[in-house]
Write an enzyme that holds these catalytic residues in place. Sequence first.
Site, mmCIF file in Angstrom:
data_model
loop_
_atom_site.group_PDB
_atom_site.id
_atom_site.type_symbol
_atom_site.label_atom_id
_atom_site.label_comp_id
_atom_site.label_asym_id
_atom_site.label_seq_id
_atom_site.Cartn_x
_atom_site.Cartn_y
_atom_site.Cartn_z
ATOM 1 N N HIS A 177 -7.350 -8.851 3.503
ATOM 2 C CA HIS A 177 -6.562 -9.361 3.958
ATOM 3 C C HIS A 177 -6.782 -10.748 4.921
ATOM 4 O O HIS A 177 -6.256 -11.866 5.200
ATOM 5 C CB HIS A 177 -5.596 -8.749 4.983
ATOM 6 C CG HIS A 177 -4.425 -7.811 4.096
ATOM 7 N ND1 HIS A 177 -3.438 -8.524 3.567
ATOM 8 C CD2 HIS A 177 -4.203 -6.559 4.007
ATOM 9 C CE1 HIS A 177 -2.667 -7.671 2.969
ATOM 10 N NE2 HIS A 177 -3.283 -6.428 3.252
ATOM 11 N N HIS A 233 -1.403 5.553 8.385
ATOM 12 C CA HIS A 233 -1.317 4.292 7.823
ATOM 13 C C HIS A 233 -0.911 4.808 6.267
ATOM 14 O O HIS A 233 -0.567 5.973 5.863
ATOM 15 C CB HIS A 233 -2.469 3.492 7.784
ATOM 16 C CG HIS A 233 -2.587 2.188 8.814
ATOM 17 N ND1 HIS A 233 -3.082 1.018 8.213
ATOM 18 C CD2 HIS A 233 -1.730 2.380 9.843
ATOM 19 C CE1 HIS A 233 -2.731 0.225 9.321
ATOM 20 N NE2 HIS A 233 -2.021 0.897 10.323
ATOM 21 N N SER A 249 0.718 -1.438 -0.031
ATOM 22 C CA SER A 249 0.027 0.101 -0.091
ATOM 23 C C SER A 249 0.884 1.289 -0.133
ATOM 24 O O SER A 249 0.333 2.285 -0.466
ATOM 25 C CB SER A 249 -0.841 0.089 1.265
ATOM 26 O OG SER A 249 -1.986 -1.024 1.059
ATOM 27 N N THR A 285 -1.685 4.794 2.848
ATOM 28 C CA THR A 285 -2.537 5.738 2.111
ATOM 29 C C THR A 285 -2.473 7.140 2.935
ATOM 30 O O THR A 285 -1.909 8.127 2.209
ATOM 31 C CB THR A 285 -3.700 5.159 1.637
ATOM 32 O OG1 THR A 285 -3.674 3.759 1.206
ATOM 33 C CG2 THR A 285 -4.508 5.942 0.728
ATOM 34 N N ASP A 342 -5.693 1.176 -4.444
ATOM 35 C CA ASP A 342 -4.329 1.151 -4.364
ATOM 36 C C ASP A 342 -3.640 -0.009 -4.967
ATOM 37 O O ASP A 342 -2.615 -0.026 -5.576
ATOM 38 C CB ASP A 342 -3.780 1.684 -3.230
ATOM 39 C CG ASP A 342 -4.020 0.732 -2.135
ATOM 40 O OD1 ASP A 342 -5.100 -0.026 -2.081
ATOM 41 O OD2 ASP A 342 -3.572 0.827 -0.979
ATOM 42 N N HIS A 343 -4.443 -1.254 -4.982
ATOM 43 C CA HIS A 343 -4.089 -2.408 -5.397
ATOM 44 C C HIS A 343 -5.186 -3.691 -5.369
ATOM 45 O O HIS A 343 -6.209 -3.267 -4.628
ATOM 46 C CB HIS A 343 -2.849 -3.162 -4.547
ATOM 47 C CG HIS A 343 -3.173 -3.021 -3.063
ATOM 48 N ND1 HIS A 343 -3.788 -3.726 -2.398
ATOM 49 C CD2 HIS A 343 -2.801 -2.292 -1.916
ATOM 50 C CE1 HIS A 343 -4.147 -3.861 -1.292
ATOM 51 N NE2 HIS A 343 -3.311 -2.736 -0.893
ATOM 52 N N ASP A 403 -9.154 -3.414 2.544
ATOM 53 C CA ASP A 403 -7.761 -3.845 2.568
ATOM 54 C C ASP A 403 -7.767 -4.787 4.006
ATOM 55 O O ASP A 403 -7.326 -5.870 3.577
ATOM 56 C CB ASP A 403 -6.692 -2.894 2.407
ATOM 57 C CG ASP A 403 -5.408 -3.665 2.311
ATOM 58 O OD1 ASP A 403 -5.366 -4.517 1.680
ATOM 59 O OD2 ASP A 403 -4.647 -3.328 3.167
ATOM 60 N N GLU A 426 -9.958 8.017 2.174
ATOM 61 C CA GLU A 426 -9.739 6.295 2.121
ATOM 62 C C GLU A 426 -10.712 5.615 2.716
ATOM 63 O O GLU A 426 -10.931 5.780 4.082
ATOM 64 C CB GLU A 426 -8.276 6.310 2.538
ATOM 65 C CG GLU A 426 -7.929 4.844 2.303
ATOM 66 C CD GLU A 426 -6.777 4.080 3.330
ATOM 67 O OE1 GLU A 426 -6.353 3.273 2.851
ATOM 68 O OE2 GLU A 426 -6.720 4.919 4.436
#
Length: 548
Positions: free
Chosen positions: A488, A296, A245, A298, A529-530, A484, A479
């Site tokens: 995860h 964090h 990230s 971002t 972002d991914h 995310d 954000e």
Amino acid sequence: MSFCSRLTMLFAILMGGAVTTSWTPLLAQVPDPIAKLQADAATTRTSDWGHWGSDPDTYSSWKTHSNRLIPVYSFGMDLQSVRGENSLYRDAAAIEKLYGYLPEKTLNPNAEYFDQTDVYRLQKQAAESGKKRVILFVFDGMDWDTTRAAAIAKSGRVAYDQGRGEGLHFQDYRGTTTDFGYCVTSPHNDGTNVSVDKQIVVNPDGKVRGGYDPELGGDSPWSPIKDADYPIGKSKQNRQAYTDSASSATSLMSGIKTYNASMNVNSMGREALPIARTLQEDGFAVGVVTSVPISHATPGCAYANNVHRNDYQDLTRDLIGRPSIYHPGGLPGVDVLIGGGWGMDKDTDGAQGKNFVPGNRYLAPEDLEAIDIQNGGKYVVAQRTNGVAGTEVLSKAVEQAKTDGKRLFGFFGAQAGHLPFQTADGNYDPVVSVGNPKPAKAEVYSEADRVENVQLREMAVAAMEVLQSKNERWWLLVESGDVDWANHSNNIDNSIGAVLSGDDAFAAVVQWIEQNGGWDDTALILTADHGHYFHLVRPEALIQTLDK
């Protein structure tokens, strides 16, 4: 009308007209089929409707990021300048300039996709074209498959299997010029070592280089993946790194490729300027909003510099204009910062180097004290407060910041410092995630966790109110970071809930824009972002019907 009243009315509109100031879920208590799907799959480790990772026989075989192509939605502008015939992936020299080398099989004369660094350039173009308000909306970890899962759950139908899609606010909104595309997120490299105390890069080339091979990974987000190991950096045909990230946020904010864990530092260790600071120098007000801890990857990359993403307190110092290890003289600081991290105390943290201060992991106590207007600082501080509704705390701080012309700092959070996780049914009652060897316990929120916190949509509206009161020209990052965290955990219930929560925030942002000058002066880019590695095999399983 007060800001609090506006938030209450906005909440009512989004929820279908029932006005309430409570976090108690408005939905009737009905069977929760997606929660059951998740609990069963996490317990048995098998599922016929979907799986995470390359092994279709196991519900969870991969719990981190991937090198998938990522969706990008634009509003108030189009993507013509970067995609299709304008894609840098059609030009070997442009690719080499971007990466510093020509990655194997990355040149694609037919590329429709563009690069994540182009999102930075799109923001820059928006400002240069005269847009007074530039908004970057990042759903951390939300790839095309995650988006589709949430759209199916929300709409109750399987409406598409390629393209932009439909069913979510950001897919369906047509109140302005809007466009859709997708981008490469690959980093410069993975495996670079750094020294946090010296703020230097030790091995600039890392261990695994980046790049994107469309023959193996697919030339669109919905294309079949020919090598199941390619997106996770394990291909025997062409091994290329997938991003974290921090590297990807640096690409979004500063327009460069860099190593995994970098925060606006290039592969050689040199400072990169994020768009927020560039625009701030040009007179823009700037703000950062997140559902996860304030420094964090971002939110930190929106403004700060550091050789490593885990140097949280120093990243926060950059954000709030305090002296940091990278900027001993201090940066100007952002005008608005609202996010999580409240209550996360630690006595030691080796990852943050020798200057770590015991106390809150993300915000040193002395820094909080220094920025508070009550002590002569620049920020009206709104913290989670025992026995007081978070909406009330934030609303009062917004009104004070607007009235006195001050900055705004909001600090909230529940377990692990993030906002309570919304689940697919709109409640806040997560079920178990995949664990080893047993399913991982679900987070459980108290009434205080729900009442004393705010929601992402409230944070976003608060930020826009304060920024607009300070300057007609402003930049804002919003954000939705919990997508995310859910992915995860390989938790489809949390994942869908997180996307829907972020989608509600987008709807709130759009409504505010329409009521405050419209789109002529506004550009909004929504992306991730991914990606992760979720496969939806039987999409109809996510349709939430009462007979399941």
